[in-house]
Design an enzyme around this catalytic site. Structure first.
Site, PDB file in Angstrom:
ATOM      1  N   TYR A 160       0.810  -1.216   0.000  1.00  0.00           N
ATOM      2  CA  TYR A 160       0.000   0.000   0.000  1.00  0.00           C
ATOM      3  C   TYR A 160       0.844   1.267   0.000  1.00  0.00           C
ATOM      4  CZ  TYR A 160      -4.588  -2.160   0.837  1.00  0.00           C
ATOM      5  OH  TYR A 160      -5.754  -2.851   0.719  1.00  0.00           O
TER       6      TYR A 160
ATOM      7  N   LYS B 139       4.155 -15.110   2.087  1.00  0.00           N
ATOM      8  CA  LYS B 139       4.343 -15.816   0.821  1.00  0.00           C
ATOM      9  C   LYS B 139       5.849 -16.014   0.662  1.00  0.00           C
ATOM     10  CE  LYS B 139       2.872 -17.462  -3.180  1.00  0.00           C
ATOM     11  NZ  LYS B 139       2.092 -18.717  -3.298  1.00  0.00           N
TER      12      LYS B 139
ATOM     13  N   ASP C 275      -1.742 -18.273   0.279  1.00  0.00           N
ATOM     14  CA  ASP C 275      -2.724 -18.996  -0.549  1.00  0.00           C
ATOM     15  C   ASP C 275      -3.342 -20.146   0.229  1.00  0.00           C
ATOM     16  OD1 ASP C 275      -0.189 -20.130  -0.628  1.00  0.00           O
ATOM     17  OD2 ASP C 275      -0.228 -20.631  -2.760  1.00  0.00           O
TER      18      ASP C 275
ATOM     19  N   ASP D 140      -5.967  -7.450   3.983  1.00  0.00           N
ATOM     20  CA  ASP D 140      -7.136  -6.858   3.321  1.00  0.00           C
ATOM     21  C   ASP D 140      -7.964  -7.953   2.660  1.00  0.00           C
ATOM     22  OD1 ASP D 140      -8.828  -4.861   2.148  1.00  0.00           O
ATOM     23  OD2 ASP D 140      -7.717  -5.113   0.271  1.00  0.00           O
TER      24      ASP D 140
ATOM     25  N   ASP E 249     -11.840  -9.911   3.983  1.00  0.00           N
ATOM     26  CA  ASP E 249     -13.094  -9.953   3.209  1.00  0.00           C
ATOM     27  C   ASP E 249     -13.550 -11.401   3.076  1.00  0.00           C
ATOM     28  OD1 ASP E 249     -13.068  -7.185   2.802  1.00  0.00           O
ATOM     29  OD2 ASP E 249     -13.615  -7.356   0.680  1.00  0.00           O
TER      30      ASP E 249
HETATM   31  C1  IPM Z   1     -10.339  -1.968   3.968  1.00  0.00           C
HETATM   32  C2  IPM Z   1     -10.621  -1.323   2.639  1.00  0.00           C
HETATM   33  C3  IPM Z   1      -9.542  -0.298   2.345  1.00  0.00           C
HETATM   34  C4  IPM Z   1      -8.209  -1.026   2.275  1.00  0.00           C
HETATM   35  C5  IPM Z   1      -9.780   0.548   1.075  1.00  0.00           C
HETATM   36  C6  IPM Z   1     -11.096   1.284   1.128  1.00  0.00           C
HETATM   37  C7  IPM Z   1      -8.655   1.490   0.812  1.00  0.00           C
HETATM   38  O1  IPM Z   1     -10.720  -2.282   1.648  1.00  0.00           O
HETATM   39  O2  IPM Z   1     -10.230  -1.249   4.964  1.00  0.00           O
HETATM   40  O3  IPM Z   1     -10.238  -3.195   4.014  1.00  0.00           O
HETATM   41  O4  IPM Z   1      -7.857  -1.573   1.229  1.00  0.00           O
HETATM   42  O5  IPM Z   1      -7.510  -1.043   3.296  1.00  0.00           O
HETATM   43 MG    MG Z   2     -10.711  -4.262   2.360  1.00  0.00          MG
END
Ligand code: IPM
Ligand code: MG
Length: 363
Positions: free
Chosen positions: A142, A192, A224, A248, A252
């Site tokens: 990032y 990784k 992975d 990140d 999710d």
């Molecule tokens: C998160 C989001 C953010 C990230 C985005 C909105 C920049 O996906 O907080 O997980 O990638 O960190």
């Molecule tokens: Mg995210």
């Protein structure tokens, strides 16, 4: 009786709606436990670009740094999605994380008993899942330099850089170990290392830090295969520590175990959390701005409300009050109220505001 100043950066899309409900619940806590929360609204993301040309102004960052804590909704807007745009809403969030020194992002993934039948998984595979993901938040892909797009004689190129220093790895590893110590004593370090140099350094440093934590069982896992483990056997996982981008993506994925992204809170901290000690922090749901759902009173505010609970626990050292919010959320779910994203047969469907009202009333 204590007084706290909280900067609220509601942001874009459903951000303002979910944040409103968290503020409502925090006010109910203030009333019940005799604390004063002064909420100060500030701009971040697309709305900040609209108003100032920047996704986060220096003034806003200063206010955030002066506050007792920051509560954030979401950033991101289709209006700024064009890759030619110079500034993006997400830049504001990244600048806030970096500018407040919030290197440790805690993302608890808990499967609540009353939601265990409402996910895409077999109930027996996910019952009791309780994972703490510790995501490194101010380094890696990032933030690494070089990071740019440019044109050469042979066409356009883009570069992002994954960079970590040993200090950055050591401090986030410590957060992981400390959390493991207060939980199930197991730490999964995700990298990784079969391909990436940063990951090989990560592994080395984690094993060095591990020497200070002889009671913690450490397991190195490739990212992975971690993605697979999360679905295959999530009950075997306690604390996960990993680099920014991996964290990140994995969170999710992990949110699906809990039924919805709308259930997952997060705390971004400037140090390891400690019972009774106030750590500077920013609190936000892990979900995005969901522009398609905005303004419809649909979004699930629970992730943001639970982020408010994490704020009480980590930045304001109010753990009893934090627990009261978490209990109120459980009570409302036990009463069968559901937002659309966690709705299942026989349950009572409610909107964003109603869910917030119900939780505030249970506090
Ligand atoms: C998160 C989001 C953010 C990230 C985005 C909105 C920049 O996906 O907080 O997980 O990638 O960190
Ligand atoms: Mg995210």
């Amino acid at each position: 009786m204590a007084q706290f100043r909280i900067v609220v950066t509601a942001g874009d899309g459903i951000g303002p709606e979910v944040v409103n409900e968290a503020v409502k619940v925090l006010k109910a806590i203030g009333k019940k436990y005799n604390h004063t929360f002064d909420f100060q609204n500030e701009l971040i993301g697309g709305v900040a670009i609209d108003a100032t040309g920047e996704a986060l102004t220096k003034e806003t960052l200063d206010e955030c740094n002066k506050a007792d804590a920051v509560l954030l909704g979401a950033v991101g807007s289709p209006k700024y999605d064009n890759p030619l745009n110079k500034v993006r809403p997400e830049d504001g969030l990244l600048a806030l994380r970096k500018g407040m020194g919030l290197y440790a992002n805690l993302r608890p993934v808990k499967v609540l008993p009353m939601l265990v039948n409402g996910t895409n998984f077999k109930p027996e595979a996910i019952r009791g899942v309780d994972i703490m993901v510790v995501r490194e938040l101010t380094g890696g892909l990032y933030f690494g330099r070089p990071k740019r797009r440019y044109t050469t004689s042979r066409g356009r190129r883009g570069v992002d850089s994954m960079v970590y220093s040993e200090q950055e790895i050591a401090r986030i590893a410590k957060v992981g170990f400390e959390l493991a110590k207060s939980r199930g004593k197991k730490l999964m370090s995700v990298d990784k290392a079969n391909v990436l140099e940063t990951s090989r350094l990560w592994r080395q440093v984690v094993s060095e830090v591990a020497k200070d934590y002889p009671d913690i069982e450490v397991e190195n896992q490739l990212v992975d295969s971690c993605a697979m483990r999360l679905i295959q056997n999530p009950r075997s996982i306690d604390v996960v520590v990993t680099e920014n981008t991996f964290g990140d993506i994995l969170t999710d994925e992990a949110s699906m175990l809990a039924g919805s992204m709308g259930m997952l809170p997060s705390a971004s901290l400037a140090g390891a959390p400690k019972e009774g000690v106030k750590v500077s922090g920013m609190y936000e749901p892990i979900h995005g701005s969901a522009p398609k759902r905005a303004g419809l009173n649909m979004a699930n505010p629970i992730a943001t409300i639970l982020s408010g609970a994490m704020m009480l626990r980590y930045s304001l050292a109010l753990s009893k009050e934090a627990k009261a919010i978490e209990d109120a959320v459980l009570a409302v779910l036990n009463d069968d109220y559901r937002t659309y994203d966690i709705m299942s047969e026989g349950m009572k469907k409610v909107g964003t505001k109603e869910m917030g009202d119900l939780i505030a009333a249970k506090v």
